[in-house]
Design an enzyme around this catalytic site. Structure first.
Site, PDB file in Angstrom:
ATOM      1  N   SER A  25       0.825  -1.207   0.000  1.00 39.16           N
ATOM      2  CA  SER A  25       0.000   0.000   0.000  1.00 39.16           C
ATOM      3  C   SER A  25       0.862   1.261   0.000  1.00 39.16           C
ATOM      4  O   SER A  25       0.333   2.370   0.011  1.00 39.16           O
ATOM      5  CB  SER A  25      -0.927   0.008   1.220  1.00 39.16           C
ATOM      6  OG  SER A  25      -0.191  -0.186   2.415  1.00 39.16           O
ATOM      7  N   ASN A 112      -2.284  -2.594  13.179  1.00 37.89           N
ATOM      8  CA  ASN A 112      -3.744  -2.423  13.135  1.00 37.89           C
ATOM      9  C   ASN A 112      -4.217  -1.194  13.919  1.00 37.89           C
ATOM     10  O   ASN A 112      -5.025  -0.415  13.419  1.00 37.89           O
ATOM     11  CB  ASN A 112      -4.442  -3.687  13.656  1.00 37.89           C
ATOM     12  CG  ASN A 112      -4.101  -4.901  12.809  1.00 37.89           C
ATOM     13  OD1 ASN A 112      -3.491  -4.758  11.746  1.00 37.89           O
ATOM     14  ND2 ASN A 112      -4.471  -6.077  13.274  1.00 37.89           N
ATOM     15  N   THR A 157     -40.256  25.812 -10.117  1.00 42.62           N
ATOM     16  CA  THR A 157     -40.524  24.475  -9.582  1.00 42.62           C
ATOM     17  C   THR A 157     -40.778  23.640 -10.838  1.00 42.62           C
ATOM     18  O   THR A 157     -41.312  24.156 -11.833  1.00 42.62           O
ATOM     19  CB  THR A 157     -41.762  24.433  -8.651  1.00 42.62           C
ATOM     20  OG1 THR A 157     -42.902  24.817  -9.412  1.00 42.62           O
ATOM     21  CG2 THR A 157     -41.605  25.367  -7.457  1.00 42.62           C
ATOM     22  N   HIS A 158     -40.335  22.404 -10.813  1.00 39.76           N
ATOM     23  CA  HIS A 158     -40.425  21.526 -12.002  1.00 39.76           C
ATOM     24  C   HIS A 158     -39.688  22.144 -13.201  1.00 39.76           C
ATOM     25  O   HIS A 158     -40.021  21.878 -14.344  1.00 39.76           O
ATOM     26  CB  HIS A 158     -41.868  21.241 -12.410  1.00 39.76           C
ATOM     27  CG  HIS A 158     -42.751  20.825 -11.278  1.00 39.76           C
ATOM     28  ND1 HIS A 158     -42.986  19.513 -10.953  1.00 39.76           N
ATOM     29  CD2 HIS A 158     -43.430  21.567 -10.352  1.00 39.76           C
ATOM     30  CE1 HIS A 158     -43.786  19.447  -9.888  1.00 39.76           C
ATOM     31  NE2 HIS A 158     -44.057  20.693  -9.500  1.00 39.76           N
ATOM     32  N   SER A 279     -13.870  25.833 -27.305  1.00 35.81           N
ATOM     33  CA  SER A 279     -13.950  24.561 -28.017  1.00 35.81           C
ATOM     34  C   SER A 279     -12.801  24.514 -29.013  1.00 35.81           C
ATOM     35  O   SER A 279     -12.367  25.539 -29.520  1.00 35.81           O
ATOM     36  CB  SER A 279     -15.294  24.476 -28.738  1.00 35.81           C
ATOM     37  OG  SER A 279     -15.187  23.660 -29.877  1.00 35.81           O
ATOM     38  N   LYS A 285     -17.863  28.990 -29.114  1.00 43.57           N
ATOM     39  CA  LYS A 285     -18.227  28.368 -27.839  1.00 43.57           C
ATOM     40  C   LYS A 285     -17.466  28.934 -26.643  1.00 43.57           C
ATOM     41  O   LYS A 285     -16.299  29.273 -26.725  1.00 43.57           O
ATOM     42  CB  LYS A 285     -17.957  26.859 -27.879  1.00 43.57           C
ATOM     43  CG  LYS A 285     -18.831  26.074 -28.795  1.00 43.57           C
ATOM     44  CD  LYS A 285     -20.266  25.918 -28.302  1.00 43.57           C
ATOM     45  CE  LYS A 285     -20.374  25.047 -27.069  1.00 43.57           C
ATOM     46  NZ  LYS A 285     -20.028  23.662 -27.326  1.00 43.57           N
ATOM     47  N   ASN A 287     -17.392  27.396 -22.793  1.00 47.98           N
ATOM     48  CA  ASN A 287     -17.973  26.269 -22.051  1.00 47.98           C
ATOM     49  C   ASN A 287     -17.801  26.393 -20.535  1.00 47.98           C
ATOM     50  O   ASN A 287     -16.754  26.823 -20.065  1.00 47.98           O
ATOM     51  CB  ASN A 287     -17.339  24.959 -22.524  1.00 47.98           C
ATOM     52  CG  ASN A 287     -17.679  24.663 -23.970  1.00 47.98           C
ATOM     53  OD1 ASN A 287     -18.746  25.038 -24.447  1.00 47.98           O
ATOM     54  ND2 ASN A 287     -16.769  24.030 -24.677  1.00 47.98           N
ATOM     55  N   GLU A 292     -19.252  21.902 -14.776  1.00 45.48           N
ATOM     56  CA  GLU A 292     -19.470  20.562 -15.349  1.00 45.48           C
ATOM     57  C   GLU A 292     -18.578  19.535 -14.662  1.00 45.48           C
ATOM     58  O   GLU A 292     -18.992  18.415 -14.357  1.00 45.48           O
ATOM     59  CB  GLU A 292     -19.175  20.572 -16.843  1.00 45.48           C
ATOM     60  CG  GLU A 292     -20.240  21.281 -17.660  1.00 45.48           C
ATOM     61  CD  GLU A 292     -19.850  21.355 -19.120  1.00 45.48           C
ATOM     62  OE1 GLU A 292     -20.516  20.712 -19.935  1.00 45.48           O
ATOM     63  OE2 GLU A 292     -18.856  22.049 -19.453  1.00 45.48           O
ATOM     64  N   TYR A 319      -9.478  -6.925  12.606  1.00 45.26           N
ATOM     65  CA  TYR A 319      -8.842  -6.393  11.406  1.00 45.26           C
ATOM     66  C   TYR A 319      -8.831  -7.440  10.299  1.00 45.26           C
ATOM     67  O   TYR A 319      -8.599  -8.629  10.536  1.00 45.26           O
ATOM     68  CB  TYR A 319      -7.392  -5.955  11.695  1.00 45.26           C
ATOM     69  CG  TYR A 319      -6.699  -5.422  10.451  1.00 45.26           C
ATOM     70  CD1 TYR A 319      -6.831  -4.093  10.077  1.00 45.26           C
ATOM     71  CD2 TYR A 319      -5.955  -6.266   9.628  1.00 45.26           C
ATOM     72  CE1 TYR A 319      -6.234  -3.617   8.916  1.00 45.26           C
ATOM     73  CE2 TYR A 319      -5.361  -5.800   8.469  1.00 45.26           C
ATOM     74  CZ  TYR A 319      -5.498  -4.470   8.112  1.00 45.26           C
ATOM     75  OH  TYR A 319      -4.920  -3.993   6.964  1.00 45.26           O
ATOM     76  N   GLN A 324      -7.389  -2.240   4.179  1.00 42.82           N
ATOM     77  CA  GLN A 324      -6.398  -1.432   3.468  1.00 42.82           C
ATOM     78  C   GLN A 324      -7.056  -0.661   2.312  1.00 42.82           C
ATOM     79  O   GLN A 324      -6.563   0.364   1.883  1.00 42.82           O
ATOM     80  CB  GLN A 324      -5.281  -2.341   2.929  1.00 42.82           C
ATOM     81  CG  GLN A 324      -4.175  -1.616   2.191  1.00 42.82           C
ATOM     82  CD  GLN A 324      -2.934  -2.492   2.044  1.00 42.82           C
ATOM     83  OE1 GLN A 324      -2.226  -2.742   2.998  1.00 42.82           O
ATOM     84  NE2 GLN A 324      -2.698  -2.983   0.848  1.00 42.82           N
ATOM     85  N   LYS A 327      -8.289   3.329   2.211  1.00 43.74           N
ATOM     86  CA  LYS A 327      -7.467   4.530   2.075  1.00 43.74           C
ATOM     87  C   LYS A 327      -7.653   5.286   0.770  1.00 43.74           C
ATOM     88  O   LYS A 327      -7.873   6.501   0.774  1.00 43.74           O
ATOM     89  CB  LYS A 327      -5.997   4.182   2.277  1.00 43.74           C
ATOM     90  CG  LYS A 327      -5.680   4.148   3.734  1.00 43.74           C
ATOM     91  CD  LYS A 327      -4.449   3.372   4.048  1.00 43.74           C
ATOM     92  CE  LYS A 327      -4.681   2.595   5.314  1.00 43.74           C
ATOM     93  NZ  LYS A 327      -5.681   1.520   5.206  1.00 43.74           N
TER      94      LYS A 327
HETATM   95  N1  ARG Z   1      -1.290  -1.383   5.230  1.00 44.22           N
HETATM   96  C1  ARG Z   1      -2.207  -1.906   6.175  1.00 44.22           C
HETATM   97  C2  ARG Z   1      -3.566  -1.212   6.030  1.00 44.22           C
HETATM   98  O1  ARG Z   1      -3.626  -0.252   5.379  1.00 44.22           O
HETATM   99  C3  ARG Z   1      -1.703  -1.693   7.549  1.00 44.22           C
HETATM  100  C4  ARG Z   1      -2.238  -2.654   8.561  1.00 44.22           C
HETATM  101  C5  ARG Z   1      -1.757  -4.017   8.244  1.00 44.22           C
HETATM  102  N2  ARG Z   1      -2.112  -4.949   9.252  1.00 44.22           N
HETATM  103  C6  ARG Z   1      -2.008  -6.271   9.084  1.00 44.22           C
HETATM  104  N3  ARG Z   1      -2.365  -6.999  10.068  1.00 44.22           N
HETATM  105  N4  ARG Z   1      -1.593  -6.783   7.960  1.00 44.22           N
HETATM  106  O2  ARG Z   1      -4.561  -1.648   6.535  1.00 44.22           O
END
Ligand code: ARG
Length: 462
Positions: A25, A112, A157-158, A279, A285, A287, A292, A319, A324, A327
């Site tokens: 990660s 964790n 309205t509408h 454009s 144009k 825009n 948007e 956990y 993961q 994120k």
């Molecule tokens: N990179 C992990 C996450 O984002 C960190 C926690 C990992 N914990 C584990 N028991 N493998 O969740």
């Protein structure tokens, strides 16, 4: 990549390179590094405070962590995929800097509770920033409102012309939506601001830690009471995604209106060159790309909310690596909301020019004063439903004759109902139609001025 061993001697061989990449990660959780360092500093101080490590060891850890912070800020610390995640990357670098002491940092902690702590510190910071951006946008809206209390705009309205409005009243509606967003984030902040640090992997720890001590150092207002819940709860992230989605709903509705207003069909606003694009093929144009894009980006924030809900629904305690996946969803929602708030604020502050002449024509060229004719009769004792039916008839005959209500002669009015007098013309003039809606929360200028003042006070106080 040949060597990838982060964990215990239980493992005989390194991870398959493709699995290492799949598992990692670090490509995105590097975003957490400052919060990870801050969390680790508090943890190290707690370890020293409780005598789990010596004061000197604690100081070495803190100094090492701060050195990593500086290295990162200077662009000198750029961990690669072999670190798996930001937590391992920091620990590895810390051990390089401090030697064996670095290996003590992870005492009485798991990744964790660590990642939960990092994510909460991150979100706390982001919520503060988003709330301040909301206030900036509200401030710009108040400036527009201030300048346009007596500018009239058709109300719909509408998407059918309904009754004319003060343009300020229209914008103050968005002020209210954004104010709820601001409040909502403040409420969610309370639940983000609880420390899971010290929950360990899932069951707590055998060490005599002081969770309240580290929580206090990190300015958390409390600690999770149950270690299983502490490491596996992501309610706070879902609540944030929900608040982010509602902000996007509001920005998207405003965007849709701006897009309509800028069309030739409405022609209520002109987009200034600094906030509009051309454009590549049609030279005429101009825009409305900004609104948007805001409208378009709304979908991904909704998607992240849905993704988070589905991510959580089947997870057994505690956990699971699935977590993961929270994120990128959180990071992207934060980035999208912040980007959209910034763009819309610039657009409203400097990119929109209302066309007063066109707005004045628009409110005078339709039957949006028909309710006022009915109200006029009702105020003279004619039962409202009877008056309503009569005015419906007038609209029908006027439409057929190609006339507006203001074009009827006094005799024509009197033929319709003897209660009509010469003051009917004032009663149906657009300005009067708006001014007369002086009920609390209505569009009457007096009410709008009061609402504006109250709104100005509200953002000053908070
Ligand atoms: N990179 C992990 C996450 O984002 C960190 C926690 C990992 N914990 C584990 N028991 N493998 O969740």
């Amino acid at each position: 990549m040949t060597e990838q061993k982060t964990w215990s001697q239980r493992f005989e061989s390194a991870l398959h390179p493709a699995i290492a990449i799949f598992n990692a990660s670090i490509g995105f959780d590097i975003e957490l590094i400052e919060y990870d360092l801050t969390g680790s500093v508090a943890h190290a101080k707690m370890l020293a405070h409780t005598g789990i490590i010596s004061t000197e060891e604690g100081e070495k850890l803190v100094a090492g962590l701060e050195q990593i912070r500086q290295e990162y800020r200077d662009g000198k610390f750029q961990p690669g995929i072999d670190a798996e995640d930001v937590h391992f990357a920091v620990e590895k670098r810390l051990t390089e800097i401090t030697g064996d002491v670095g290996k003590k940092l992870h005492t009485a902690r798991s990744r964790n509770d660590q990642v939960g702590t990092d994510t909460r510190l991150y979100l706390r910071h982001q919520i503060e920033q988003i709330r301040s951006q909301l206030r900036d946008l509200q401030g710009v809206i108040l400036t527009i409102a201030q300048d346009n209390v007596e500018t009239l705009i058709p109300g719909y309205t509408h998407l059918q012309r309904a009754q004319p409005l003060s343009l300020a009243h229209h914008f103050l509606a968005y002020f209210e939506m954004l104010d709820r967003d601001w409040q909502r984030l403040g409420e969610i902040y309370q639940r983000v601001n609880i420390s899971p640090l010290g929950c360990g992997a899932l069951a707590g720890t055998t060490f005599p830690i002081d969770r309240h001590y580290s929580a206090k150092l990190l300015n958390f207002t409390g600690v999770y009471s149950n270690s299983l819940d502490g490491v596996s709860d992501r309610d706070f992230a879902i609540e944030f995604s929900c608040a982010a989605s509602l902000i996007m709903v509001h920005l998207s509705r405003l965007s849709e209106e701006i897009i309509l207003w800028a069309s030739q069909e409405f022609n209520f606003v002109t987009l200034k060159d600094s906030c509009a694009t051309g454009s590549s093929i049609m030279p005429q144009k101009k825009n409305p790309d900004v609104p948007e894009l805001v409208r378009g980006k709304t979908g991904r924030v909704f998607g992240h909310l849905q993704g988070m809900l589905v991510l959580m629904k089947g997870l057994p305690l505690a956990y699971n690596k699935d977590l993961q996946e929270d994120k990128e969803a959180i990071f992207d929602s934060v980035k999208t909301v912040k980007g959209c708030l910034e763009a819309i604020t610039i657009l409203l502050a400097q990119g929109l020019e209302f066309r007063p002449q066109r707005l004045a024509e628009a409110v005078a060229e339709d039957f949006s004063n028909a309710t006022d004719v009915a109200d006029y009769l009702a105020s003279k004792g004619v039962p409202f439903r009877e008056a309503y039916n009569l005015v419906g008839k007038v609209v029908k005959t006027s439409l057929a004759a190609g006339k507006l209500l203001k074009d009827l002669t006094i005799q024509e009015w009197k033929d319709l109902h003897p209660a009509f007098e010469a003051d009917i013309y004032d009663a149906i003039a657009p300005r009067q139609v708006v001014a007369a809606r002086n009920s609390y929360g209505g569009t009457g200028f007096e009410q709008v001025r009061l609402a504006l003042k109250a709104a100005q006070e509200r953002i000053l106080v908070n």
